[in-house]
Design an enzyme around this catalytic site. Structure first.
Site, PDB file in Angstrom:
ATOM      1  N   ILE A 111       1.335  -1.458   0.048  1.00 37.75           N
ATOM      2  CA  ILE A 111       0.014  -0.179  -0.190  1.00 37.75           C
ATOM      3  C   ILE A 111       0.892   1.313  -0.382  1.00 37.75           C
ATOM      4  O   ILE A 111      -0.180   2.580  -0.417  1.00 37.75           O
ATOM      5  CB  ILE A 111      -0.612   0.344   1.174  1.00 37.75           C
ATOM      6  CG1 ILE A 111      -0.170  -0.159   2.087  1.00 37.75           C
ATOM      7  CG2 ILE A 111      -1.990  -1.454   1.963  1.00 37.75           C
ATOM      8  CD1 ILE A 111      -1.060  -0.018   3.772  1.00 37.75           C
ATOM      9  N   LYS A 112       2.031   0.870   0.218  1.00 33.88           N
ATOM     10  CA  LYS A 112       2.866   2.806  -0.100  1.00 33.88           C
ATOM     11  C   LYS A 112       2.523   3.284   0.852  1.00 33.88           C
ATOM     12  O   LYS A 112       2.694   4.959   0.503  1.00 33.88           O
ATOM     13  CB  LYS A 112       3.692   2.260  -1.238  1.00 33.88           C
ATOM     14  CG  LYS A 112       4.565   1.444  -2.037  1.00 33.88           C
ATOM     15  CD  LYS A 112       5.487   1.151  -3.580  1.00 33.88           C
ATOM     16  CE  LYS A 112       6.431   0.191  -3.033  1.00 33.88           C
ATOM     17  NZ  LYS A 112       5.380  -0.937  -4.053  1.00 33.88           N
ATOM     18  N   ARG A 113       1.934   3.260   2.619  1.00 32.74           N
ATOM     19  CA  ARG A 113       1.599   4.582   2.712  1.00 32.74           C
ATOM     20  C   ARG A 113       2.071   5.710   3.731  1.00 32.74           C
ATOM     21  O   ARG A 113       3.444   4.447   3.696  1.00 32.74           O
ATOM     22  CB  ARG A 113       0.093   4.234   4.006  1.00 32.74           C
ATOM     23  CG  ARG A 113      -0.912   3.429   3.234  1.00 32.74           C
ATOM     24  CD  ARG A 113      -1.571   4.726   1.953  1.00 32.74           C
ATOM     25  NE  ARG A 113      -3.280   3.733   1.424  1.00 32.74           N
ATOM     26  CZ  ARG A 113      -3.312   2.855   0.328  1.00 32.74           C
ATOM     27  NH1 ARG A 113      -1.922   3.021  -0.759  1.00 32.74           N
ATOM     28  NH2 ARG A 113      -4.334   2.625  -0.172  1.00 32.74           N
TER      29      ARG A 113
END
Lengths: 323, 323
Positions: A111-113
């Site tokens: 999700i590379k948040r």
């Protein structure tokens, strides 16, 4: 990171299957088979193509998960592919994560948040740490992820909430350090006044973020994303980050080979898990066995068989180069 | 960026209201008022608290949007707050965006996405550029955002798909350059061997990413996020990035003042939009007029009135320092 490391040991397979469906990867008859159901259930005609594709993504993932669950330790669904379909896609994403967990797979939500502290705390709800809705079965966990990927650009206060949520829920995170894409050098490879590169500085931060969360198997809850397309840098990072487990994208379709990732494992053959997405879930397209006139069921069987064979081939390819 | 700049001109108000609900910001009676509806509609009891809060978030946002739509040009929902609730929260997010657009507001989706090229292209579906489902009314646009924020750590190939989608749909993006949080200095302020700082290098990339998309009002489709907590740097970035519009978080609750953001506007008083979230949407908590025994309807009226007054005060505060 203990749960992931134990799952890798149980399967003797340091690879993770990227569940990154696209319209081109799902056989057309599988998508078509949901047309009537969607026409009945989705009121607004404009929403139907995306809803139909979302259901097809889940069925496709389910066939693949059924076929690989006994030979791979983990899957990594890329949430972007699902967000492209809007909220219907997000539902397919969480259903995929839940189905994979129910089959014993460790789920890495790609999700590379990343955001400032108070906002990062909200994103950390992905790891199930949100207070409301806690019941007898523990905290509310609507995303069904065992780990998530995070972006380090905002620094420590954007990461701490994820580390806290991971610790509370016996889960993990992976921070981007050196990504596999061609343009990654534009920022990550910049040389700093002190002599090291930006990604090396980030690597040192990541190693520090993991302090205090080192598990039984020597690695902390804060892993690093290190692309297979940078083998020399990966080898150097392995030495630089002794308590940081690596998630390695870029093998297969992106050009990375088993030899390229060999240096990312530690001396005991642990320390890294290698991702392949299209090479596994799209393997059916290279079998020569597909026909447009096949039934949806036969097409899914082909997808599943080809994925299993490709996952076995990848496992054996990696085993051959491991220490 | 023309549509945003024209909306700012029409309201004479360079501010954007951050729609970042939390459990603490929504009056308890508003949440409670949905208990019966959720108990009827949501089958799994474990999902009910999140679903109830999600519905309450939307009602709360709706009350605020109704109260401010004629005096502010834009809103910026922070998707993390909604993702904390799982898929039910994501539905509340898209409903909020759609409702705001239907009231003429420009919607900045604060999603801070970023990934490698092929994955970034999927995320760019947030801007409605996805091919499937295109109908007579144009491309499928399930997210209802006019712009999104993006993370630059992966470099050009992670940004290009967003620029292309934005151009196709007459929308915009804002890339993180200098964020407002305390730890932002850990990576963004590092000094490079060439003399400049990491964030300055990123600023130059952002200015370049916008080339070829400069609109009628001098600014490109690629804006920059520059925190109000760095006024001197903001002033210097304004000169360094002549075609880059600024989205400025950090005013109000995070400590930034109108004086701090004054240097982020250009000589004509354009070039930046300033965000406030809690200071507007949580203004009801400082009125002294709230009571736990109020009806849900009265509580929402209080939220709305306080938000409108706070939005007017912020507008006037900003007008006072503008060139």
């Amino acid at each position: 990171m203990d749960r992931l490391i134990e799952a890798i040991a149980a399967t003797q397979n340091p690879s993770v299957v990227g569940l990154d469906p696209t319209e081109a990867l799902v056989p057309a008859q599988v998508v078509a088979s949901f047309a009537d159901e969607i026409a009945d259930e989705v009121e607004d005609a404009a929403d139907r193509p995306a809803a139909q594709l979302a259901v097809a993504y889940f069925e496709y993932n389910r066939a693949i998960i059924d076929a690989i669950a006994d030979i791979v330790p983990a899957v990594k669904p890329q949430i972007a592919m699902y967000e492209a379909l809007g909220p219907a896609g997000v539902d397919a994403y969480t259903m995929t994560c839940e189905y994979a967990q129910s089959h014993g797979l460790y789920v890495i939500g790609d999700i590379k948040r990343g955001d400032i502290g108070s906002t990062a705390a909200a994103y950390a709800g992905h790891l199930g740490g949100v207070a409301f809705g806690a019941g007898e079965s523990g905290p509310y966990d609507p995303w069904h992820e065992d780990a998530v990927t995070v972006n380090p650009y905002l620094g420590t206060d954007g990461i701490t909430p994820f580390v806290e949520a991971a610790t509370a829920a016996d889960k993990d995170i992976f921070a981007l350090v050196r990504t596999s894409n061609p343009s990654s050098s534009e920022i990550q490879e910049l040389e700093l006044a002190g002599g090291c590169r930006v990604y090396e500085h980030v690597a040192d931060l990541v190693e520090r973020w993991g302090q205090g969360t080192v598990g039984q198997h020597r690695y902390s809850r804060v892993g690093a994303v290190v692309g297979a397309t940078h083998p020399e840098e990966g080898r150097a990072l392995r030495a630089r980050m002794p308590h940081t487990f690596f998630l390695v994208p870029g093998y297969g379709a992106q050009g990375g080979t088993a030899r390229d990732v060999a240096g990312m494992f530690d001396d005991a053959g642990s320390g890294a898990i290698v991702n392949s997405s299209r090479g596994i879930i799209g393997a059916w397209r290279k079998t020569g066995a597909y026909s447009e006139t096949m039934s949806a069921e036969s097409a899914l069987d082909l997808v599943a068989d080809a994925a299993r064979n490709a996952a076995i081939a990848m496992r054996d390819d990696l085993r051959a180069v491991m220490p």
